[in-house]
Design a protein around this motif. Structure first.
Motif, PDB file in Angstrom:
ATOM      1  N   ARG A   1      -3.784  44.402  18.994  1.00 55.85           N
ATOM      2  CA  ARG A   1      -2.779  43.358  19.227  1.00 55.85           C
ATOM      3  C   ARG A   1      -3.362  42.321  20.192  1.00 55.85           C
ATOM      4  NH1 ARG A   1       3.124  45.745  19.911  1.00 55.85           N
ATOM      5  NH2 ARG A   1       3.529  43.590  19.356  1.00 55.85           N
ATOM      6  N   LEU A   2      -4.057  41.354  19.601  1.00 56.48           N
ATOM      7  CA  LEU A   2      -4.705  40.325  20.404  1.00 56.48           C
ATOM      8  C   LEU A   2      -3.703  39.514  21.209  1.00 56.48           C
ATOM      9  CD1 LEU A   2      -7.421  39.046  17.888  1.00 56.48           C
ATOM     10  CD2 LEU A   2      -7.790  40.389  19.951  1.00 56.48           C
ATOM     11  N   GLU A   3      -2.467  39.425  20.716  1.00 57.45           N
ATOM     12  CA  GLU A   3      -1.458  38.633  21.449  1.00 57.45           C
ATOM     13  C   GLU A   3      -1.112  39.236  22.797  1.00 57.45           C
ATOM     14  OE1 GLU A   3       1.156  41.578  19.111  1.00 57.45           O
ATOM     15  OE2 GLU A   3      -0.776  40.563  18.889  1.00 57.45           O
ATOM     16  N   LEU A   4      -1.485  40.518  22.993  1.00 59.55           N
ATOM     17  CA  LEU A   4      -1.200  41.159  24.281  1.00 59.55           C
ATOM     18  C   LEU A   4      -2.303  40.897  25.326  1.00 59.55           C
ATOM     19  CD1 LEU A   4       0.256  44.605  23.127  1.00 59.55           C
ATOM     20  CD2 LEU A   4       1.480  42.516  23.747  1.00 59.55           C
ATOM     21  N   ILE A   5      -3.407  40.260  24.906  1.00 55.38           N
ATOM     22  CA  ILE A   5      -4.449  39.884  25.867  1.00 55.38           C
ATOM     23  C   ILE A   5      -3.958  38.660  26.636  1.00 55.38           C
ATOM     24  CG2 ILE A   5      -6.829  39.092  26.156  1.00 55.38           C
ATOM     25  CD1 ILE A   5      -7.568  40.596  23.623  1.00 55.38           C
ATOM     26  N   ASP A   6      -3.781  38.790  27.941  1.00 58.07           N
ATOM     27  CA  ASP A   6      -3.174  37.716  28.720  1.00 58.07           C
ATOM     28  C   ASP A   6      -4.146  36.600  29.098  1.00 58.07           C
ATOM     29  OD1 ASP A   6      -4.659  39.085  30.567  1.00 58.07           O
ATOM     30  OD2 ASP A   6      -2.960  39.824  31.741  1.00 58.07           O
ATOM     31  N   ASN A   7      -5.433  36.807  28.878  1.00 63.81           N
ATOM     32  CA  ASN A   7      -6.441  35.789  29.171  1.00 63.81           C
ATOM     33  C   ASN A   7      -6.716  34.984  27.891  1.00 63.81           C
ATOM     34  OD1 ASN A   7      -8.967  34.464  29.362  1.00 63.81           O
ATOM     35  ND2 ASN A   7      -9.647  35.863  30.969  1.00 63.81           N
ATOM     36  N   PRO A   8      -6.284  33.706  27.820  1.00 63.06           N
ATOM     37  CA  PRO A   8      -6.422  32.951  26.568  1.00 63.06           C
ATOM     38  C   PRO A   8      -7.869  32.754  26.128  1.00 63.06           C
ATOM     39  CG  PRO A   8      -5.599  31.546  28.359  1.00 63.06           C
ATOM     40  CD  PRO A   8      -5.572  32.943  28.857  1.00 63.06           C
ATOM     41  N   GLN A   9      -8.795  32.582  27.089  1.00 64.78           N
ATOM     42  CA  GLN A   9     -10.204  32.415  26.723  1.00 64.78           C
ATOM     43  C   GLN A   9     -10.766  33.697  26.099  1.00 64.78           C
ATOM     44  OE1 GLN A   9      -9.092  31.467  29.901  1.00 64.78           O
ATOM     45  NE2 GLN A   9      -9.000  29.284  29.331  1.00 64.78           N
ATOM     46  N   LEU A  10     -10.402  34.835  26.704  1.00 66.56           N
ATOM     47  CA  LEU A  10     -10.871  36.109  26.168  1.00 66.56           C
ATOM     48  C   LEU A  10     -10.251  36.386  24.800  1.00 66.56           C
ATOM     49  CD1 LEU A  10     -12.681  38.523  26.925  1.00 66.56           C
ATOM     50  CD2 LEU A  10     -10.632  39.685  27.765  1.00 66.56           C
ATOM     51  N   ARG A  11      -8.985  36.043  24.652  1.00 58.34           N
ATOM     52  CA  ARG A  11      -8.314  36.225  23.365  1.00 58.34           C
ATOM     53  C   ARG A  11      -9.008  35.392  22.279  1.00 58.34           C
ATOM     54  NH1 ARG A  11      -3.483  35.487  25.062  1.00 58.34           N
ATOM     55  NH2 ARG A  11      -3.216  33.301  24.488  1.00 58.34           N
ATOM     56  N   ALA A  12      -9.348  34.146  22.619  1.00 55.98           N
ATOM     57  CA  ALA A  12     -10.030  33.274  21.663  1.00 55.98           C
ATOM     58  C   ALA A  12     -11.419  33.818  21.321  1.00 55.98           C
ATOM     59  CB  ALA A  12     -10.137  31.857  22.232  1.00 55.98           C
ATOM     60  N   LEU A  13     -12.110  34.370  22.328  1.00 54.70           N
ATOM     61  CA  LEU A  13     -13.426  34.964  22.100  1.00 54.70           C
ATOM     62  C   LEU A  13     -13.314  36.132  21.125  1.00 54.70           C
ATOM     63  CD1 LEU A  13     -16.457  35.373  22.808  1.00 54.70           C
ATOM     64  CD2 LEU A  13     -15.691  36.880  24.674  1.00 54.70           C
ATOM     65  N   ALA A  14     -12.341  37.021  21.370  1.00 52.82           N
ATOM     66  CA  ALA A  14     -12.149  38.183  20.501  1.00 52.82           C
ATOM     67  C   ALA A  14     -11.835  37.741  19.071  1.00 52.82           C
ATOM     68  CB  ALA A  14     -11.044  39.067  21.046  1.00 52.82           C
TER      69      ALA A  14
ATOM     70  N   TYR B   1       1.616  46.814  29.364  1.00 50.45           N
ATOM     71  CA  TYR B   1       1.974  45.883  28.299  1.00 50.45           C
ATOM     72  C   TYR B   1       3.478  45.885  28.037  1.00 50.45           C
ATOM     73  CZ  TYR B   1      -3.020  45.754  27.303  1.00 50.45           C
ATOM     74  OH  TYR B   1      -4.381  45.603  27.405  1.00 50.45           O
ATOM     75  N   GLY B   2       4.212  46.749  28.763  1.00 49.59           N
ATOM     76  CA  GLY B   2       5.635  46.868  28.493  1.00 49.59           C
ATOM     77  C   GLY B   2       5.853  47.488  27.127  1.00 49.59           C
ATOM     78  N   SER B   3       7.065  47.391  26.626  1.00 52.59           N
ATOM     79  CA  SER B   3       7.360  47.883  25.284  1.00 52.59           C
ATOM     80  C   SER B   3       7.391  46.689  24.340  1.00 52.59           C
ATOM     81  CB  SER B   3       8.708  48.619  25.262  1.00 52.59           C
ATOM     82  OG  SER B   3       8.951  49.118  23.963  1.00 52.59           O
TER      83      SER B   3
END
Length: 464
Positions: A134-147, A420-422
């Motif tokens: 679940r890439l949307e749970l990565i809170d770092n936008p740069q890291l999410r874009a890299l992934a 990440y909460g529920s």
């Protein structure tokens, strides 16, 4: 091509399961040691407790016990998930259940691909717990874009595997030669790859966010991260692992030890430290922990009422620990678990009478001999009491989200916990999958009903 020339999906699944087990044994030698231990323990249990062997004979599970396996993979994109669903469909495996692991600090949601009819399960019970990152749970936008950019470039299926999947969908099946080729091509998706697709720095960034993210994103494919044999006594396995050079996790996940097991109990050995070549490291190597060994003991499939009681008792046990992780106080946790679960009947008759579990029903020799007698019982309870019908608990074929998260966490390391909460999102998962997941409880109810119908027919009764 005539349909009678096609290999049944069940047989393709059995071939694939055997090939996967052989491949994993070569890649992870401790898995072979684990299989030997499980075989030893299972033989001991059946020799010591003939009633266990008898129950397995009634249900047909004794034939499938040695080949019982489940695997687990983690894919990175919706496209990968949708295609893996098509691949598993060739083997008669359908997505069953939705599992949200985000509430336990693991950024995935999952389903289990498996056969859904008891006859198919008898041929091969192989199942694969399949998680979508679940890439949307990565809170770092740069890291999410890299992934996202790394995952967009990879191709986890061979061209020939995709051709054979499409051929099976078009023609309705595969012949023996094509089925064999499909098994070999499909194996490539699940192999371990020593070469990473990222630099050492990129790997560290992904790893620091969550080890599981690095495991999914940094490699060429969704390597199988464990294969799980089925034991009849997981406590004996847990105690016997150290003598075989296998370090077990501290706590057996799931319900406590019982005379009549329920649902699923799981343990594992720690993930291996594996050498990895990062894309910017010529001639030097880094390391990654991902693959481990797991063992399971399967028990009765519980009804909604039974699951509600199970969940209540498990929650009460964890609450009694006062926030201390079970792994950190294993002895106290196991004692609490046993005490709390005293409320759950450990007797098949009581479990059936209270509607806590699903059952399979069988016409007995006595019942068959009396099938034309006018004075025989006509109700299910009467037939059971007269010895005309025998019952055994339906085996649980699925998974438990808390246990799955516990296994993942114990093999990712103590620093892998995240908040990440529920974030359950079944609609998004099914959209990525391209179909709805099946309801496991409805499948158990259908199996129970089919067994009752078969009994009624065998005993020459209209219904039961």
């Amino acid at each position: 091509m005539p349909a009678h020339d096609f290999v049944s999906p069940d047989n393709i699944r059995a071939q694939f399961s055997a090939a996967m087990s052989l491949m994993y044994k070569q890649e992870v030698p401790l898995y072979g040691t684990l299989l030997e231990l499980v075989s030893e323990i299972n033989q001991q249990v059946m020799a010591r407790q003939p009633e266990v062997a008898e129950a397995l004979r009634w249900t047909g599970e004794i034939e499938r016990l040695d080949q019982e396996r489940h695997g687990a993979i983690r894919v990175g994109t919706a496209q990968e998930l949708a295609t893996i669903a098509r691949l598993f469909a060739v083997m008669g495996m359908q997505p069953v259940g939705y599992y949200d692991l985000s509430s336990a600090g693991v950024p995935v949601h999952s389903t289990a691909f498996r056969a859904v009819h008891e006859q198919s399960l008898h041929v091969s019970p192989f199942r694969v717990f399949t998680s979508l990152l679940r890439l949307e749970l990565i809170d770092n936008p740069q890291l999410r874009a890299l992934a996202e950019s790394i995952l967009a470039k990879r191709k986890i299926f061979t061209d020939r595997a995709l051709e054979l999947i499409a051929q099976c969908e078009r023609d309705g099946g595969l012949n023996a030669a094509d089925a064999e080729a499909f098994v070999q091509e499909a194996l490539h998706t699940f192999r371990w790859h020593h070469d990473a697709t990222v630099t050492a720095e990129q790997y560290q960034q992904l790893h620091d966010q969550h080890r599981l993210i690095a495991d999914v994103v940094a490699f060429k494919g969704p390597h199988i991260n464990h294969l799980t044999p089925r034991t009849l006594d997981i406590d004996a396995i847990q105690a016997g692992m150290p003598a075989k050079g296998i370090p077990p996790k501290a706590v057996v996940e799931g319900p406590p030890t019982r005379r009549h097991p329920i649902l699923l109990r799981q343990t594992s050995f720690k993930a291996l430290q594996e050498k990895v070549a990062f894309s910017d490291q010529q001639g030097s190597e880094g390391s990654h922990t991902a693959r481990f060994g797991e063992i399971e003991q399967r028990g009765a499939a519980l009804t909604p009422k039974g699951r509600q009681l199970y969940d209540k008792l498990l929650d009460a046990t964890r609450a009694a620990l006062g926030g201390v992780p079970a792994e950190a106080n294993a002895e106290r946790y196991m004692a609490l678990l046993k005490d709390t679960f005293a409320e759950f009947p450990d007797d098949l008759a009581q479990m059936r009478q209270q509607g806590l579990a699903y059952f399979r029903y069988f016409a007995t020799e006595k019942g068959l001999a009396a099938r034309d007698q006018d004075d025989r019982p006509s109700t299910l309870e009467g037939l059971i009491e007269a010895g005309h019908v025998h019952y055994e608990a339906l085996v649980y074929e699925d998974f438990l989200p808390v246990s799955a998260a516990g296994i993942f966490q114990s093999n990712l390391g103590d620093d892998a916990h995240a908040e990440y909460g529920s974030n359950a999102n079944r609609d998004a998962f099914e959209a990525a999958l391209g179909m709805q997941v099946q309801d496991e409880l409805a499948l158990y109810a259908l199996s129970e009903r089919r067994s009752l119908q078969a009994c009624a027919q065998a005993l020459n009764l209209g219904s039961m």
